[in-house]
Design a protein around this motif. Structure first.
Motif, PDB file in Angstrom:
ATOM      1  N   THR A 351       4.980   9.756  18.597  1.00 11.44           N
ATOM      2  CA  THR A 351       4.939  10.510  19.849  1.00 11.44           C
ATOM      3  C   THR A 351       3.497  10.838  20.253  1.00 11.44           C
ATOM      4  N   GLU A 392       8.998   3.929  19.208  1.00  5.11           N
ATOM      5  CA  GLU A 392       8.789   5.169  19.927  1.00  5.11           C
ATOM      6  C   GLU A 392       8.454   4.809  21.360  1.00  5.11           C
ATOM      7  N   GLY A 452      16.205   9.726  17.751  1.00  6.58           N
ATOM      8  CA  GLY A 452      16.181  10.980  18.492  1.00  6.58           C
ATOM      9  C   GLY A 452      15.522  10.766  19.834  1.00  6.58           C
ATOM     10  N   ALA A 453      15.868  11.607  20.797  1.00  6.13           N
ATOM     11  CA  ALA A 453      15.316  11.436  22.133  1.00  6.13           C
ATOM     12  C   ALA A 453      15.437  12.738  22.906  1.00  6.13           C
ATOM     13  N   GLY A 454      14.881  12.734  24.115  1.00  6.72           N
ATOM     14  CA  GLY A 454      14.989  13.915  24.949  1.00  6.72           C
ATOM     15  C   GLY A 454      14.160  13.762  26.212  1.00  6.72           C
ATOM     16  N   LEU A 455      14.193  14.809  27.039  1.00  5.41           N
ATOM     17  CA  LEU A 455      13.294  14.845  28.191  1.00  5.41           C
ATOM     18  C   LEU A 455      12.124  15.734  27.798  1.00  5.41           C
ATOM     19  N   ALA A 472      11.654  10.700  26.422  1.00  2.00           N
ATOM     20  CA  ALA A 472      10.970  10.315  25.176  1.00  2.00           C
ATOM     21  C   ALA A 472      12.028   9.881  24.192  1.00  2.00           C
ATOM     22  N   TRP A 473      11.765   8.784  23.499  1.00  6.95           N
ATOM     23  CA  TRP A 473      12.762   8.315  22.523  1.00  6.95           C
ATOM     24  C   TRP A 473      12.079   7.773  21.282  1.00  6.95           C
ATOM     25  N   GLY A 474      12.784   7.838  20.177  1.00  4.87           N
ATOM     26  CA  GLY A 474      12.277   7.266  18.928  1.00  4.87           C
ATOM     27  C   GLY A 474      13.438   6.702  18.136  1.00  4.87           C
TER      28      GLY A 474
ATOM     29  N   MET B   1      10.545   9.977  16.524  1.00  6.31           N
ATOM     30  CA  MET B   1      10.262  11.417  16.556  1.00  6.31           C
ATOM     31  C   MET B   1      10.642  12.015  15.210  1.00  6.31           C
TER      32      MET B   1
END
Lengths: 519, 576
Positions: A351, A392, A452-455, A472-474, B1
């Motif tokens: 990230t 990522e 995992g991911a998110g805004l 954002a993602w990984g 992450m």
């Protein structure tokens, strides 16, 4: 029955016909004038034809101490200095004892065994007491290792029965990996011709036949009116050495191509990062437990980067401290230390690359990804690697939302992991809100986390000058690779053993064929 | 992450079900734990013991079985009482902690409350101790920010005094020991003193909490006194305190503990802390409010969100109040939570309350052009060439040991970057070369059929030592290295491979003899692009002395090229 022999076989057979008692394999090269590999080939062929028997005459096991063993001989065995430490300091606790060594794993096993043997006793308050003395067998083992360490290699078979048992038990208990002793097995073998299967005449007839085709033979036409010796095609041919892409690299390349095909642009960046880009810019508070010295590798020298862009630093500082321009956030309301921001470390998450990209006026709409090497502060074992690859990335789009985030993850689950069943779980990451974990169902292993991911939070985006929502993602790429390559130990991904490497490649080839993949 | 350090909770299915006021199967529990970002790590069908990992490191209220049950009940207390009945309205003016100014430069903040109830029972006590530990260790960062103390109320006479005294001036019997020690003695001899003593290093006075009779209750953040500080299952009435540096953190920790005890049937009596004429009360259950802009839920979700739906979901998730207003929703956050930093945090709670799986995925719709990083085509070309020459590619860890990088190659260590806090010496340095791993691989593979031809491309780090006015700097390199090993391996064979490969990369460097370690003198050298330019790489036959050191029994030749020097616009750089 007519035999069909290779000249190497003939050479060996002639020898064996003369020596009815058989010949030791060691002596064959000298007696036959062949080199070792030729001898080995001929033995292999003759064995396959059932003409000879190979017997084991004697096994000799050379025992010597390994590097680890040398160290133990010089500095004492863990059991010994644990006892010494406990003796010197009666108030010593288990925890404190573990902290006296650089690598706690090294002694935790010894501690466990000493506890079991009743040598160490735990007391109320956590201190340790010495109970029984060290068992005799252990003392003898140490003495033996010292003896072996101070002499040229010892032949196992010449030791007394009791000592031999101690030494082999030690090998079994400690495993091969970080053993104290090294065992080199030397076998003496002998080959004998089986009775009555061939006679010298069988060999003579063979010698008139022509061997390999040569340029001279073609040019001089000496092949005319003569016969070629038939070759036995059922003999396994020698395996050539082959050069291959590393199977993990091959997998990474495949993922990279998939992401490029989906419209992602690859990011790259340094493995040494500042706390600023690795964490501050991602709104991870400076007091967060994940920033502890037990969770990040810090660089010894130089300790700090020269400078952080003051404009970005000022904005990031504001959202952390919660004073100044905070974009509607209360912030962490904690002091922000600028020197800590400059501290150099080994990138702990990909990230960091996304943060750097966002600060450099990225394209909108834009999609970025990285397959980045990251470092994890953990004892290395079969599920934890010291450094590993992480996939990522980010998606910048005016209308990016939670639903587009789920859409993207669904696409990854299908395209990258080949999953049909997907479940989204609420998750927590300091830098995204909402945050989600994506779990997929593996046909054999059941439900597992894919990534995992998110805004990204406004506290991440706004200071970096990004005005649109960013996904954002990984993805946990190492675990997917392990499944593909048939590995159960993550350390094998970076193994130096050529055997392991070729096993991995062949295992991949099989699963590919079985699953009907075309790649 | 990367997931952060996550708290793990041990409890029993019965306790959780009793508190949650409902029964559920293990499968059902797994699904419901989504609501608290929890993950069932293990469950024992015989004992009913559960291990739950809590992933929200920003919500310490969920790190306990009471908090999980409360959240599963949509924020209602498992005691089935309304939150406004938590704090006894009858004030007890004697319940007071007086803070002496001497403590301000040591550990300035304290707060506490009294809880009266039926006794905790064994589960309740176990959970209280676990929660206290977790809040002190994780949220309180190993007691440096927050440390919590729990006491039976019976032996304490109020008001209490919180002050800092010289280390030798006071003595008491600490928890777990039988003899009196002064404060310095506690740090030296008590197990907790040894673990946490560093938190007080450099202080000339240490904090103590005493009751009105002068008896020491505790020596924060180290340990309680044995007399007054040991709670048992049958203890009904309790006194709880927390010390630290940040009033907000102390407030949150005490609010969480008060809520947990209330959930187990206790009544809470507030306690005032007076300092320099000012007085603060704990627990402080006033809720924090914020305004969520009207359009935010819809924008984040990616679909229209009805106003009532948003309000009702938040109320179902435990928010105290949600009022629909003109410019947004006025939202009151429960007093045991401090994780709502921005309106977007409320929106996530809405999404969780509705259920993530209830949103239908949709794809990003705008076209973007994909592209690989600049250096990929070059590396792919190198791989293609090397594989054509029969070389096997390797991949290795970037962390290695300093010895492997330096003494094992007969090189000095001044250019190797070391880790300040390695987990073990085996991984104490960042690689500055790939040839150590090539040699390691060869040493491990003596039973694999020869010839061996190996190569690797990867990043490495180099330290440029400090100059007279210059601090040391770092340079990240991308290296391309190879090894051959077989009975007749020689430098000429390897030079042939290397120069041929470079020719197809458009480069024809020259070899120049140079004595380098670990190679045989006269059989090693540098590669240079021109006479004047610096070396871009090296090649050489490994000296048998080093082969022996690595445990290699075969002639071995190595090369290494710095791709950044061969292709000047190549690869990433170190941070500035």
């Amino acid at each position: 029955m007519t035999w069909n022999f290779h000249p190497l076989e003939i050479a060996l057979l002639k020898l064996l016909l003369e020596k009815s008692g058989g010949v030791s394999v060691e002596a064959l090269p000298v007696l036959s004038g062949l080199d070792t590999s030729q001898v080995q080939m001929a033995i292999g062929w003759l064995k396959a034809k059932g003409l000879i028997e190979e017997t084991l005459e004697e096994v000799q096991t050379e025992v010597s101490v390994t590097e680890t063993g040398k160290l133990a001989v010089e500095q004492g065995f863990p059991e010994e200095w644990i006892l010494e430490k406990v003796r010197k300091n009666p108030a010593l606790t288990l925890d404190a004892l573990r902290k006296t060594v650089e690598d706690p794993a090294q002694i935790s096993k010894a501690i466990g065994e000493l506890k079991e043997a009743g040598v160490l006793e735990l007391q109320a308050g956590g201190t340790i007491r010495i109970g029984k003395s060290l068992p005799d067998s252990l003392l003898r083992t140490f003495a033996l290792i010292r003896e072996i360490g101070n002499s040229p290699p010892v032949i196992l078979e010449t030791l007394s029965v009791e000592d031999r048992e101690l030494v082999t038990a030690l090998q079994r208990k400690r495993g091969k990996g970080k053993g104290i002793l090294r065992f080199d097995v030397r076998e003496k073998r002998r080959i004998v011709l089986k009775d009555g299967l061939i006679s010298p005449g069988d060999l003579d007839a063979q010698e008139d036949l022509m061997g390999p085709v040569t340029p001279e033979m073609i040019q001089n036409r000496t092949f005319r009116d003569r016969s070629f010796r038939p070759y036995s095609l059922d003999t396994p041919p020698p395996r050539p050495s082959i050069g291959l892409i590393h199977p993990y690299r091959e997998y990474l390349n495949q993922v990279r191509k998939q992401l490029v095909r989906l419209g992602f642009e690859e990011m790259s960046g340094p493995i040494v990062e500042t706390e600023f880009w690795n964490m501050d810019a991602l709104f991870i508070p400076q007091t967060h437990p994940a920033r502890d010295i037990h969770d990040i590798y810090f660089i010894r020298e130089p300790r700090e980067a020269r400078a952080i862009d003051p404009e970005v630093a000022r904005k990031v500082r504001a959202v952390h401290s919660g004073s100044g321009e905070t974009f509607g956030s209360r912030g962490w309301r904690q002091p922000y230390n600028e020197n800590q921001a400059k501290r150099l470390l080994l990138r702990s998450q990909g990230t960091a690359l996304s943060a750097r990209t966002m600060a450099l006026a990225p394209k909108v709409p834009g999609k970025y990804f990285a397959l980045a090497r990251c470092f994890r502060y953990e004892q290395v074992d079969q599920t934890h690697a010291v450094d590993f690859y992480q996939a990522e990335g980010i998606v910048l789009e005016e209308d990016a939302s939670f639903r587009t985030l789920l859409g993207l993850l669904t696409l990854f689950a299908q395209e990258v992991a080949g999953a049909k069943e997907i479940h989204f779980k609420p998750a927590y990451f300091p830098f995204t809100e909402p945050s989600v974990e994506v779990h997929v169902r593996h046909p054999v292993l059941g439900w597992m986390e894919l990534g995992g991911a998110g805004l990204f939070r406004p506290e991440v985006l706004k200071p970096l000058g990004v005005e649109v929502p960013v996904i954002a993602w990984g993805l946990g790429i190492d675990r997917m690779a392990m499944m593909r390559l048939g590995l159960s130990d993550i350390r094998d991904l970076f193994s130096g053993s050529l055997n392991t490497l070729y096993d991995m490649t062949l295992s991949r080839a099989r699963t590919r064929r079985e699953s009907g993949e075309t790649l | 992450m990367k997931g952060s350090l996550v708290p793990t909770l041990e409890t029993t299915l019965t306790d959780l079900q009793t508190l949650a006021g409902t029964t559920f199967s293990i499968e059902e529990l797994e699904r419901r734990l989504d609501w608290v970002k929890g993950e069932l790590k293990s469950s024992d069908p015989k004992t009913g013991n559960l291990k739950i990992e809590l992933n929200d490191t920003n919500r310490p209220d969920l790190w306990c079985v009471e908090g999980i049950a409360r959240q599963l009940r949509g924020g209602k207390s498992p005691s089935d009482r309304s939150w406004d009945r938590m704090i006894d309205q009858t004030d007890d003016p004697t319940l007071e902690i007086r803070v002496d100014p001497s403590v301000l430069s040591v550990r300035p903040i304290i707060g506490g409350f009294v809880a009266r109830g039926p006794g905790l029972g064994s589960q309740g006590l176990t959970q209280l101790i676990q929660t206290q530990e977790r809040l002190s260790e994780l949220y309180g960062r190993k007691r440096s920010d927050v440390a919590v103390g729990v006491y039976p109320l019976r032996a304490i006479s109020f008001p209490l005094h919180y002050e800092a005294v010289p280390p030798g001036s006071l003595s008491f019997v600490p928890l777990g020991l039988t003899e009196r020690l002064d404060l310095r003695g506690v740090l030296e001899h008590h197990p907790k003193g040894k673990t946490y003593g560093a938190l007080l290093s450099g202080k000339s006075r240490y904090p103590v909490l005493r009751d009105t009779s002068g008896a020491v209750l505790s020596f924060p953040p180290i340990t309680n006194a044995r007399e007054t500080g040991e709670v048992t299952e049958s203890d009904g009435d309790l006194f709880i305190e927390a010390t630290g540096f940040d009033r907000e953190r102390i407030r949150l920790v005490l609010n969480i503990l008060a809520a947990n005890l209330f959930d187990r049937g206790y009544r809470i009596t507030a306690l005032s802390v007076s300092e320099d004429g000012r007085s603060t009360r704990f627990p402080d259950t006033k809720s924090h409010t914020l305004v969520v802009p009207n359009d935010l839920p819809g924008r984040v979700a990616g679909e229209p969100v009805g106003k009532e739906a948003f309000r009702d979901m938040l109320l179902n998730y435990g928010y105290d109040r949600v009022e629909i207003g003109k410019d947004g929703y006025r939202v009151a956050v429960p007093f045991y939570r401090d994780d709502i930093l921005h309106p977007v945090d409320c929106v996530e709670d809405f999404l969780i309350a509705r259920g993530y799986d209830s949103f239908s995925p949709t794809l990003p719709s705008l076209f973007t052009a994909g592209r690989e990083a600049r250096f990929r085509p070059v590396e792919d070309k190198i791989r293609e060439l090397m594989i054509g020459l029969g070389f096997q590619e390797l991949l290795s860890n970037i962390l290695t040991s300093l010895e492997r990088e330096s003494s094992d190659l007969g090189r000095d260590s001044s250019r190797t970057v070391e880790i300040d806090n390695p987990v073990s010496r085996q991984y104490g340095a960042v690689r500055s070369t790939l040839i150590s791993f090539l040699l390691h691989s060869e040493a491990q593979s003596s039973r694999f059929p020869y010839p061996h031809r190996l190569f690797e491309i990867g990043e490495a780090l180099e330290k440029r030592p400090a100059g007279p006015d210059m601090p040391p700097t770092l340079r990240e390199k991308r290296l391309f290295s190879g090894l051959i090993a077989h009975p007749s391996a020689a430098v000429s064979e390897m030079a042939g491979y290397l120069l041929e490969t470079l020719r197809y990369l458009g480069s024809e460097p020259r070899l120049e003899s140079a004595d380098l370690s670990p190679y045989i003198s006269g059989r090693s050298g540098f590669l240079r692009l021109t006479h004047q330019s610096g070396p871009i790489g090296e090649i050489g036959e490994v000296h048998p002395e080093y082969l022996e050191r690595w445990g290699i029994r075969m002639p071995t030749v190595l090369f290494e090229i710095d791709l950044g020097l061969l292709f000047p616009s190549y690869g990433p750089s170190a941070p500035q």
